[in-house]
Design an enzyme around this catalytic site. Structure first.
Site, PDB file in Angstrom:
ATOM      1  CE  LYS A  53      -3.853  -2.390   2.099  1.00 20.31           C
ATOM      2  NZ  LYS A  53      -4.582  -2.896   3.108  1.00 20.31           N
ATOM      3  CD  GLN A  97      -3.486  -4.639   6.501  1.00 20.47           C
ATOM      4  OE1 GLN A  97      -3.211  -3.600   5.694  1.00 20.47           O
ATOM      5  NE2 GLN A  97      -4.117  -5.707   6.086  1.00 20.47           N
ATOM      6  CG  ASP A 120      -9.714   0.232   4.601  1.00 26.98           C
ATOM      7  OD1 ASP A 120      -9.453  -0.011   3.296  1.00 26.98           O
ATOM      8  OD2 ASP A 120      -8.972  -0.305   5.556  1.00 26.98           O
TER       9      ASP A 120
END
Ligand code: NAP
Length: 281
Positions: A53, A97, A120
């Site tokens: 990422k 994460q 997200d």
């Protein structure tokens, strides 16, 4: 005739180049898009995901921050870090994460991220925005699946779409996005008694289960579009999806491979959400 491959790598490259152009325009005006990625603990798969990422951010001209913490970081300390990133004008997107260590409540952490930075799309508010059709951040994997379907040129209006899987991060938002595109949507899950009965009537099938060979050729109507979200290992340890690719590609009109289909799109849509977050400031 075998199905046309939907190439997630090629589509990703095209979209990332558009994102880079938008990022350059923002940077020229003094707002370089910025993403903060937080990793707690040493999970090896998560280490790879966050590295990818952060690298992807650099490739499209974003500023990025990778914050790594020991597995014993307290929930309060993590929430304090998120509060400070919420207030940081150089950061437009925040990603924590998953999975988190057991002593940290993931729901509390997700809800602590400012909605304007929830790239997200996992928070309850983002889910509500999707549910009610308000603009907001869409979860990256289903958002990427929609782009893959769009790339076939097939209009979803009036089509029957079957989603296999109902997780909060993939299956449910996928079904809502298909519904928003005017498809008639069926959601199947582990308690669905005859999966093939539903999939055989589908124009579009999205498999998001996490089990090899969930969808086989006899379960697919000729000409269907098949999107394979699954990430599994075959007997030789090779990455494979939920779909029996060899069999289904003889029946479907379009199909995503694994790897090279949905996988690359997920990070691309994270970049898309982040550039959008920066544009909205
Ligand atoms: P998940 O939370 O485990 O959900 C799996 C879903 O599949 C559940 O809703 C489950 O039903 C359903 N299911 C299980 N067995 C089934 C069966 N025999 N028939 C029909 N439905 C069944 O998984 P997820 O997070 O949604 O992820 C799904 C897969 O996609 C995994 O392989 C994951 O690694 C992969 N994935 C890939 C990406 C990517 O970027 N390529 C991103 C995210 C996920 P119940 O709800 O009834 O248990």
């Amino acid at each position: 005739m075998p199905a046309q491959l939907i190439d997630g790598i090629a589509l990703s490259q095209k979209l990332r180049s558009e994102i880079a152009t938008r990022a350059a325009a923002l940077t020229a005006k003094g707002t370089q898009p910025g993403l903060a990625v937080i990793l707690v603990g040493e999970d090896p798969a998560s280490q790879v995901y966050v590295r990818n990422k952060v690298k992807a951010c650099g490739d499209v001209g974003f500023h990025s921050v990778l914050e790594k913490y020991e597995a014993d970081l307290s929930e309060a300390d993590l929430l304090a870090r998120i509060a400070s990133l919420n207030a940081d004008p150089a950061i437009h997107g925040i990603l924590v994460q998953m999975p988190l260590p057991k002593h940290i409540n993931p729901h509390k952490v997700i809800e602590a991220i400012a909605t304007t930075k929830d790239v997200d799309g996992y928070s309850v508010l983002s889910a509500g925005e999707l549910m009610t059709g308000l603009p907001g951040f869409r979860p990256c994997t289903p958002y990427g699946c929609m782009k893959l379907i769009e790339s076939t040129g097939v209009d979803l209006r009036g089509k029957h779409a079957v989603v296999i899987g109902r997780s909060n991060t993939v299956g449910k938002p996928m079904a809502l996005l298909l519904l928003q595109a005017n498809a008639t949507v069926t959601i199947c899950h582990s308690a669905t008694p005859d999966l093939g009965h539903h999939t055989r009537n589908a124009d579009v099938i999205v498999a998001a289960v996490g089990r090899r060979n969930t969808l086989t050729a006899d379960m697919v109507r000729p000409g269907a579009i098949v999107i394979d979200v699954g990430m599994n290992r075959d007997d030789n340890g090779k990455l494979c999806g939920d779909v029996d690719f060899a069999g289904v590609q003889e029946i479907a009109s379009h199909i995503t491979p694994v790897p090279g289909g949905v996988g690359p799109m997920t990070i691309t849509m994270l970049l898309m959400n982040t550039v959008e977050a920066a544009e909205r400031v």
